[in-house]
Write a protein that holds these residues in place. Structure first.
Motif, mmCIF file in Angstrom:
data_model
loop_
_atom_site.group_PDB
_atom_site.id
_atom_site.type_symbol
_atom_site.label_atom_id
_atom_site.label_comp_id
_atom_site.label_asym_id
_atom_site.label_seq_id
_atom_site.Cartn_x
_atom_site.Cartn_y
_atom_site.Cartn_z
ATOM 1 N N MET A 1 5.829 -6.346 1.253
ATOM 2 C CA MET A 1 5.584 -4.950 1.575
ATOM 3 C C MET A 1 4.111 -4.608 1.398
ATOM 4 O O MET A 1 3.540 -3.919 2.200
ATOM 5 C CB MET A 1 6.469 -4.083 0.676
ATOM 6 C CG MET A 1 6.205 -2.607 0.802
ATOM 7 S SD MET A 1 7.209 -1.931 2.081
ATOM 8 C CE MET A 1 6.773 -0.250 1.989
ATOM 9 N N ASP A 2 3.500 -5.110 0.317
ATOM 10 C CA ASP A 2 2.108 -4.816 0.038
ATOM 11 C C ASP A 2 1.189 -5.380 1.125
ATOM 12 O O ASP A 2 0.253 -4.709 1.550
ATOM 13 C CB ASP A 2 1.721 -5.364 -1.326
ATOM 14 C CG ASP A 2 0.336 -4.899 -1.756
ATOM 15 O OD1 ASP A 2 0.003 -3.737 -1.465
ATOM 16 O OD2 ASP A 2 -0.385 -5.697 -2.363
ATOM 17 N N ALA A 3 1.483 -6.594 1.591
ATOM 18 C CA ALA A 3 0.661 -7.197 2.651
ATOM 19 C C ALA A 3 0.819 -6.431 3.955
ATOM 20 O O ALA A 3 -0.143 -6.248 4.707
ATOM 21 C CB ALA A 3 1.038 -8.664 2.844
ATOM 22 N N LEU A 5 1.447 -3.222 4.251
ATOM 23 C CA LEU A 5 0.704 -1.974 4.100
ATOM 24 C C LEU A 5 -0.794 -2.207 4.251
ATOM 25 O O LEU A 5 -1.493 -1.406 4.874
ATOM 26 C CB LEU A 5 1.005 -1.346 2.739
ATOM 27 C CG LEU A 5 0.413 0.027 2.472
ATOM 28 C CD1 LEU A 5 0.925 1.026 3.503
ATOM 29 C CD2 LEU A 5 0.765 0.488 1.078
ATOM 30 N N ARG A 6 -1.284 -3.320 3.703
ATOM 31 C CA ARG A 6 -2.700 -3.658 3.846
ATOM 32 C C ARG A 6 -3.063 -3.887 5.310
ATOM 33 O O ARG A 6 -4.107 -3.429 5.780
ATOM 34 C CB ARG A 6 -3.034 -4.906 3.033
ATOM 35 C CG ARG A 6 -3.867 -4.591 1.822
ATOM 36 C CD ARG A 6 -4.304 -5.822 1.098
ATOM 37 N NE ARG A 6 -3.160 -6.291 0.315
ATOM 38 C CZ ARG A 6 -2.884 -7.539 0.069
ATOM 39 N NH1 ARG A 6 -3.665 -8.482 0.500
ATOM 40 N NH2 ARG A 6 -1.837 -7.879 -0.644
#
Length: 89
Positions: A1-3, A5-6
């Motif tokens: 999820m973090d990747a 969003l980035r």
């Protein structure tokens, strides 16, 4: 999820400048600046310039470039208004 969003934020922000602009400048210099009787530099310079134009198409036009374009339009309008105001009728 973090990747994800980035990647989304990077895609929204876009690039700082058009890709391939340096390559285009080098191609123009080689084509126009260097004089060759056999036109080898002219052909190779325009080929390098063409590669730069192809790279430019892959530029991510995001918020950063839109902001720079709006600032450039404002600057040009300001200059045009100053030119108009300086006319003596």
């Amino acid at each position: 999820m973090d990747a994800g969003l980035r990647n989304l934020s990077k895609e929204l922000l876009g690039d700082y400048e058009k890709k391939g602009s340096t390559v285009q400048g080098v191609g123009k210099f080689i084509a126009m600046g260097l004089d060759d009787p056999f036109h080898v530099t002219t052909v190779s310079g325009f080929a390098i310039y063409g590669i730069g134009k192809l790279m430019e198409r892959r530029t991510n036009y995001g918020i950063r470039m839109a902001r720079m374009d709006v600032q450039e339009i404002k600057r040009q309008l300001r200059e045009a208004l100053l030119d108009i105001h300086s006319l003596r009728l």
